[in-house]
Motif scaffolding. Structure first.
Motif, PDB file in Angstrom:
ATOM      1  N   ASN A  25       2.377   7.447  11.415  1.00  0.00           N
ATOM      2  CA  ASN A  25       2.000   6.279  10.611  1.00  0.00           C
ATOM      3  C   ASN A  25       1.598   5.106  11.502  1.00  0.00           C
ATOM      4  N   GLU A  27      -0.585   2.961  11.208  1.00  0.00           N
ATOM      5  CA  GLU A  27      -0.943   1.766  10.437  1.00  0.00           C
ATOM      6  C   GLU A  27       0.266   0.923  10.066  1.00  0.00           C
ATOM      7  N   SER A 125      -0.842  -3.665   3.768  1.00  0.00           N
ATOM      8  CA  SER A 125      -1.184  -3.871   2.347  1.00  0.00           C
ATOM      9  C   SER A 125      -1.450  -2.587   1.573  1.00  0.00           C
ATOM     10  N   THR A 126      -1.825  -1.525   2.251  1.00  0.00           N
ATOM     11  CA  THR A 126      -2.118  -0.263   1.564  1.00  0.00           C
ATOM     12  C   THR A 126      -0.869   0.578   1.299  1.00  0.00           C
ATOM     13  N   ASN A 127       0.286   0.182   1.817  1.00  0.00           N
ATOM     14  CA  ASN A 127       1.509   0.960   1.642  1.00  0.00           C
ATOM     15  C   ASN A 127       2.202   0.562   0.336  1.00  0.00           C
ATOM     16  N   GLU A 128       1.695   1.104  -0.764  1.00  0.00           N
ATOM     17  CA  GLU A 128       2.201   0.758  -2.091  1.00  0.00           C
ATOM     18  C   GLU A 128       3.660   1.143  -2.281  1.00  0.00           C
ATOM     19  N   LYS A 131       5.875  -1.454  -0.504  1.00  0.00           N
ATOM     20  CA  LYS A 131       5.833  -2.735  -1.212  1.00  0.00           C
ATOM     21  C   LYS A 131       6.636  -2.657  -2.505  1.00  0.00           C
ATOM     22  N   GLU A 146      -4.984 -11.303   6.640  1.00  0.00           N
ATOM     23  CA  GLU A 146      -6.168 -10.464   6.738  1.00  0.00           C
ATOM     24  C   GLU A 146      -6.364 -10.004   8.178  1.00  0.00           C
ATOM     25  N   ASN A 154     -10.349   0.550  12.277  1.00  0.00           N
ATOM     26  CA  ASN A 154     -10.318  -0.189  11.013  1.00  0.00           C
ATOM     27  C   ASN A 154      -9.327  -1.345  11.086  1.00  0.00           C
ATOM     28  N   LEU A 156      -6.664  -3.719   9.172  1.00  0.00           N
ATOM     29  CA  LEU A 156      -5.733  -3.594   8.059  1.00  0.00           C
ATOM     30  C   LEU A 156      -5.063  -4.935   7.804  1.00  0.00           C
ATOM     31  N   ASP A 157      -4.881  -5.251   6.531  1.00  0.00           N
ATOM     32  CA  ASP A 157      -4.170  -6.467   6.139  1.00  0.00           C
ATOM     33  C   ASP A 157      -2.678  -6.170   6.059  1.00  0.00           C
ATOM     34  N   GLU A 158      -1.880  -7.203   6.258  1.00  0.00           N
ATOM     35  CA  GLU A 158      -0.428  -7.087   6.089  1.00  0.00           C
ATOM     36  C   GLU A 158       0.061  -8.093   5.071  1.00  0.00           C
TER      37      GLU A 158
END
Length: 165
Positions: A25, A27, A125-128, A131, A146, A154, A156-158
């Protein structure tokens, strides 16, 4: 499953799980696998870190399957807050309550630390799933950073999330 505070004797198991986390992982962490494997004597360094920080592990028998680290501010002006770092559950054990148990345990620990009022965590932000877990424990997003990380070409936002006691 048992949750316990890790000690320097757990450093090797922790380091193996950490490398797995960075590889599986990338990311999810500001550190990279490529940088981690270049460290001189990482197990000794990890053991030293366990003396200064608070890391809890989820165990199934003798196997370390998940971790969470709490780092509290040390200065007079920042002792009221702490951050969660290096939160990880091995993939084949996810969805079985280890993450929830680790977060519950670290929150209970944090609530009993004199003067600790704020706990923060950053989540890509993509780890639903992560979150959702944090929100279920009362964390709220206060900022979306951002382009916080650059992973495999790529940005990635946090999401920076907090909980107040």
């Amino acid at each position: 499953m048992e949750i316990k505070r890790l000690s320097p004797s757990d450093a090797e198991a922790y380091w193996e799980l950490r490398l797995e986390a960075l590889k599986n992982n990338p990311e999810a962490f500001a550190s990279s696998y490529e940088e981690a494997i270049l460290k001189d004597d990482p197990i000794e360094s990890t053991a030293r870190n366990m003396k200064s920080g608070v890391t809890f592990g989820a165990f199934e028998g003798d196997e370390l399957i998940g971790v969470i680290t709490l780092v509290r501010g040390t200065g007079i002006k920042v002792r009221h807050k702490a951050d969660l770092f290096a939160v990880y559950v091995t993939p084949n054990k996810r969805g079985k309550g280890a993450g929830r148990a680790l977060l519950s345990h670290v929150l209970e620990y944090a609530k009993h630390q004199d003067g600790l009022l704020k706990l923060s965590v950053s989540v890509v932000s993509t780890n639903e799933n992560a979150k959702h877990l944090y929100k279920s424990f009362g964390f709220k997003t206060i900022l979306i950073e951002e382009k916080a990380l650059f992973v495999k070409g790529n940005f990635l936002d946090e999401e920076h999330m907090v909980q107040f006691f």
